[in-house]
Design a protein around this motif. Structure first.
Motif, PDB file in Angstrom:
ATOM      1  N   ASP A   1      10.358   6.510 -31.124  1.00 15.43           N
ATOM      2  CA  ASP A   1      10.035   6.347 -32.547  1.00 15.43           C
ATOM      3  C   ASP A   1       8.693   6.550 -33.142  1.00 15.43           C
ATOM      4  O   ASP A   1       8.459   6.952 -34.031  1.00 15.43           O
ATOM      5  N   LEU A   2       7.750   6.255 -32.190  1.00 16.71           N
ATOM      6  CA  LEU A   2       6.279   6.936 -32.563  1.00 16.71           C
ATOM      7  C   LEU A   2       6.040   8.326 -32.601  1.00 16.71           C
ATOM      8  O   LEU A   2       5.645   8.651 -33.485  1.00 16.71           O
ATOM      9  N   VAL A   3       6.859   8.991 -31.694  1.00 15.49           N
ATOM     10  CA  VAL A   3       6.771  10.422 -31.535  1.00 15.49           C
ATOM     11  C   VAL A   3       7.447  10.770 -33.068  1.00 15.49           C
ATOM     12  O   VAL A   3       6.602  11.731 -33.733  1.00 15.49           O
ATOM     13  N   MET A   4       8.483  10.467 -33.465  1.00 13.36           N
ATOM     14  CA  MET A   4       9.139  10.677 -34.613  1.00 13.36           C
ATOM     15  C   MET A   4       8.343  10.643 -36.028  1.00 13.36           C
ATOM     16  O   MET A   4       8.118  11.261 -36.806  1.00 13.36           O
ATOM     17  N   PHE A   5       7.622   9.274 -35.795  1.00 15.51           N
ATOM     18  CA  PHE A   5       6.573   8.889 -36.848  1.00 15.51           C
ATOM     19  C   PHE A   5       5.624   9.864 -36.921  1.00 15.51           C
ATOM     20  O   PHE A   5       5.200  10.195 -38.091  1.00 15.51           O
ATOM     21  N   ALA A   6       5.074  10.306 -35.747  1.00 17.90           N
ATOM     22  CA  ALA A   6       3.737  11.066 -35.927  1.00 17.90           C
ATOM     23  C   ALA A   6       3.986  12.621 -36.073  1.00 17.90           C
ATOM     24  O   ALA A   6       3.121  13.330 -36.805  1.00 17.90           O
ATOM     25  N   LEU A   7       5.308  13.077 -35.718  1.00 22.93           N
ATOM     26  CA  LEU A   7       5.591  14.478 -35.820  1.00 22.93           C
ATOM     27  C   LEU A   7       6.638  14.921 -37.182  1.00 22.93           C
ATOM     28  O   LEU A   7       6.593  16.112 -37.572  1.00 22.93           O
ATOM     29  N   THR A   8       7.526  14.240 -37.524  1.00 20.07           N
ATOM     30  CA  THR A   8       8.369  14.199 -38.463  1.00 20.07           C
ATOM     31  C   THR A   8       8.374  13.309 -39.600  1.00 20.07           C
ATOM     32  O   THR A   8       7.567  12.290 -39.411  1.00 20.07           O
ATOM     33  N   CYS A   9       9.530  13.194 -40.389  1.00 18.67           N
ATOM     34  CA  CYS A   9       9.564  12.228 -41.561  1.00 18.67           C
ATOM     35  C   CYS A   9      10.581  11.217 -41.049  1.00 18.67           C
ATOM     36  O   CYS A   9      11.089  10.549 -41.413  1.00 18.67           O
ATOM     37  N   GLY A  10      11.229  11.535 -39.536  1.00 23.87           N
ATOM     38  CA  GLY A  10      12.209  10.717 -38.895  1.00 23.87           C
ATOM     39  C   GLY A  10      11.889   9.415 -38.319  1.00 23.87           C
ATOM     40  O   GLY A  10      10.650   9.226 -38.324  1.00 23.87           O
ATOM     41  N   LYS A  11      13.012   9.064 -37.524  1.00 25.90           N
ATOM     42  CA  LYS A  11      12.658   7.870 -36.833  1.00 25.90           C
ATOM     43  C   LYS A  11      13.821   7.323 -36.129  1.00 25.90           C
ATOM     44  O   LYS A  11      14.829   8.065 -36.378  1.00 25.90           O
ATOM     45  N   GLU A  12      13.450   6.573 -34.928  1.00 25.43           N
ATOM     46  CA  GLU A  12      14.639   5.973 -34.373  1.00 25.43           C
ATOM     47  C   GLU A  12      15.471   4.941 -35.096  1.00 25.43           C
ATOM     48  O   GLU A  12      14.354   4.273 -35.852  1.00 25.43           O
ATOM     49  N   ARG A  13      16.483   4.522 -35.014  1.00 25.60           N
ATOM     50  CA  ARG A  13      17.250   3.547 -35.751  1.00 25.60           C
ATOM     51  C   ARG A  13      17.755   2.586 -34.909  1.00 25.60           C
ATOM     52  O   ARG A  13      18.396   2.751 -33.676  1.00 25.60           O
ATOM     53  N   THR A  14      17.953   1.290 -35.368  1.00 26.37           N
ATOM     54  CA  THR A  14      18.738   0.049 -34.800  1.00 26.37           C
ATOM     55  C   THR A  14      20.245   0.348 -35.190  1.00 26.37           C
ATOM     56  O   THR A  14      20.562   1.185 -35.932  1.00 26.37           O
ATOM     57  N   GLU A  15      21.134  -0.579 -34.548  1.00 24.14           N
ATOM     58  CA  GLU A  15      22.456  -0.427 -34.894  1.00 24.14           C
ATOM     59  C   GLU A  15      22.659  -0.748 -36.680  1.00 24.14           C
ATOM     60  O   GLU A  15      23.438  -0.114 -37.159  1.00 24.14           O
ATOM     61  N   GLN A  16      21.930  -1.658 -36.914  1.00 29.27           N
ATOM     62  CA  GLN A  16      22.210  -2.101 -38.438  1.00 29.27           C
ATOM     63  C   GLN A  16      21.851  -0.967 -39.323  1.00 29.27           C
ATOM     64  O   GLN A  16      22.204  -0.591 -40.235  1.00 29.27           O
ATOM     65  N   GLU A  17      20.507  -0.157 -38.826  1.00 30.01           N
ATOM     66  CA  GLU A  17      20.364   0.954 -39.646  1.00 30.01           C
ATOM     67  C   GLU A  17      21.190   2.178 -39.639  1.00 30.01           C
ATOM     68  O   GLU A  17      21.483   2.856 -40.487  1.00 30.01           O
ATOM     69  N   TRP A  18      21.643   2.484 -38.610  1.00 27.33           N
ATOM     70  CA  TRP A  18      22.897   3.494 -38.221  1.00 27.33           C
ATOM     71  C   TRP A  18      24.205   2.856 -39.027  1.00 27.33           C
ATOM     72  O   TRP A  18      24.703   3.784 -39.699  1.00 27.33           O
ATOM     73  N   LYS A  19      24.440   1.694 -38.955  1.00 31.70           N
ATOM     74  CA  LYS A  19      25.680   1.191 -39.819  1.00 31.70           C
ATOM     75  C   LYS A  19      25.449   1.399 -41.265  1.00 31.70           C
ATOM     76  O   LYS A  19      26.485   2.269 -41.741  1.00 31.70           O
ATOM     77  N   LYS A  20      24.270   1.176 -41.829  1.00 31.53           N
ATOM     78  CA  LYS A  20      23.859   1.459 -43.447  1.00 31.53           C
ATOM     79  C   LYS A  20      24.077   2.942 -43.422  1.00 31.53           C
ATOM     80  O   LYS A  20      24.743   3.543 -44.466  1.00 31.53           O
ATOM     81  N   LEU A  21      23.623   3.991 -42.620  1.00 32.82           N
ATOM     82  CA  LEU A  21      23.508   5.339 -42.862  1.00 32.82           C
ATOM     83  C   LEU A  21      24.783   5.822 -42.815  1.00 32.82           C
ATOM     84  O   LEU A  21      25.374   6.471 -43.663  1.00 32.82           O
ATOM     85  N   LEU A  22      25.676   5.390 -41.724  1.00 30.46           N
ATOM     86  CA  LEU A  22      27.061   5.762 -41.660  1.00 30.46           C
ATOM     87  C   LEU A  22      27.938   5.324 -43.062  1.00 30.46           C
ATOM     88  O   LEU A  22      28.846   6.125 -43.296  1.00 30.46           O
ATOM     89  N   GLU A  23      27.594   4.013 -43.319  1.00 31.84           N
ATOM     90  CA  GLU A  23      28.513   3.599 -44.632  1.00 31.84           C
ATOM     91  C   GLU A  23      28.089   4.479 -45.693  1.00 31.84           C
ATOM     92  O   GLU A  23      29.079   4.825 -46.510  1.00 31.84           O
ATOM     93  N   GLU A  24      26.763   4.616 -45.823  1.00 30.54           N
ATOM     94  CA  GLU A  24      26.446   5.341 -47.076  1.00 30.54           C
ATOM     95  C   GLU A  24      26.876   6.964 -46.920  1.00 30.54           C
ATOM     96  O   GLU A  24      27.355   7.594 -47.975  1.00 30.54           O
ATOM     97  N   GLY A  25      27.329   7.460 -45.795  1.00 29.93           N
ATOM     98  CA  GLY A  25      27.812   8.690 -45.772  1.00 29.93           C
ATOM     99  C   GLY A  25      29.303   8.961 -45.600  1.00 29.93           C
ATOM    100  O   GLY A  25      29.866  10.042 -45.378  1.00 29.93           O
TER     101      GLY A  25
END
Length: 185
Positions: free
Chosen positions: A139-163
């Motif tokens: 998660d820190l690597v994604m923060f430092a190198l890209t605009c991404g991040k690792e996600r919790t199940e709740q964050e995945w659920k939100k993304l999946l539903e919006e998608g």
């Protein structure tokens, strides 16, 4: 890859990134990781070799635990880092992930299809395994190198539903990543 000077430099800009926003990579290099890789053959080769190595490990873990999940596949779309090999979304913003998911949904048969994502799912409870510390470091690597991040199940659920994926199942495998099956119906 992480020991290449181009990938170490962003860590020296992490506090500046936290204070001002943006990515530490762009603070260190004046461009994003993908731009530098497109201009610098050594960085590009190093990144692609690392992604190919990681893909081999992840795909071996997936295939050892998920043989039945690939039955009746009619089409396969690979949305991956580097030269491809396993699907990832952790280096994208939430908004970009939703757009990618919506586009994937368009290509999946609604009644019989599913999307298979291999990505990290961060734990939010006390039931940790031996890889959870590395998942948090990623998660820190994604923060430092890209605009991404690792996600919790709740964050995945939100993304999946919006998608457009309202049902999903997370399958643990012996790797940093888990398999996320997402269903368009």
């Amino acid at each position: 890859m992480q020991l290449n000077p181009s990938f170490l430099a962003p860590w020296y800009c992490l506090s500046q990134c936290i204070k001002e926003g943006g990515t530490a990579f762009s603070k260190a290099h004046g461009c994003e990781v993908w731009d530098l890789a497109s201009r610098n053959p050594e960085v590009n080769r190093n990144f692609n070799e690392a992604m190919a190595c990681t893909s081999k490990i992840v795909m071996t873990a997936i295939l050892s635990q998920y043989k039945d999940g690939f039955n009746n596949i009619r089409s396969l779309v690979d949305v991956a880092g580097g030269t491809g090999g396993n699907r990832i979304l952790h280096d994208w913003t939430d908004e970009s992930c939703v757009e990618i998911l919506r586009n994937c949904k368009k290509a999946i048969p609604e009644k019989t299809g599913k999307l298979i994502i291999a990505d990290i799912v961060l734990k939010t409870d006390d039931h940790c395994d031996k890889l959870d510390g590395i998942r948090m470091a990623m998660d820190l690597v994604m923060f430092a190198l890209t605009c991404g991040k690792e996600r919790t199940e709740q964050e995945w659920k939100k993304l999946l539903e919006e998608g457009g994926f309202y049902r999903y199942k997370i399958i643990k495998i012996p790797a940093l990543e888990s398999i996320i099956e997402a269903y368009p119906e």
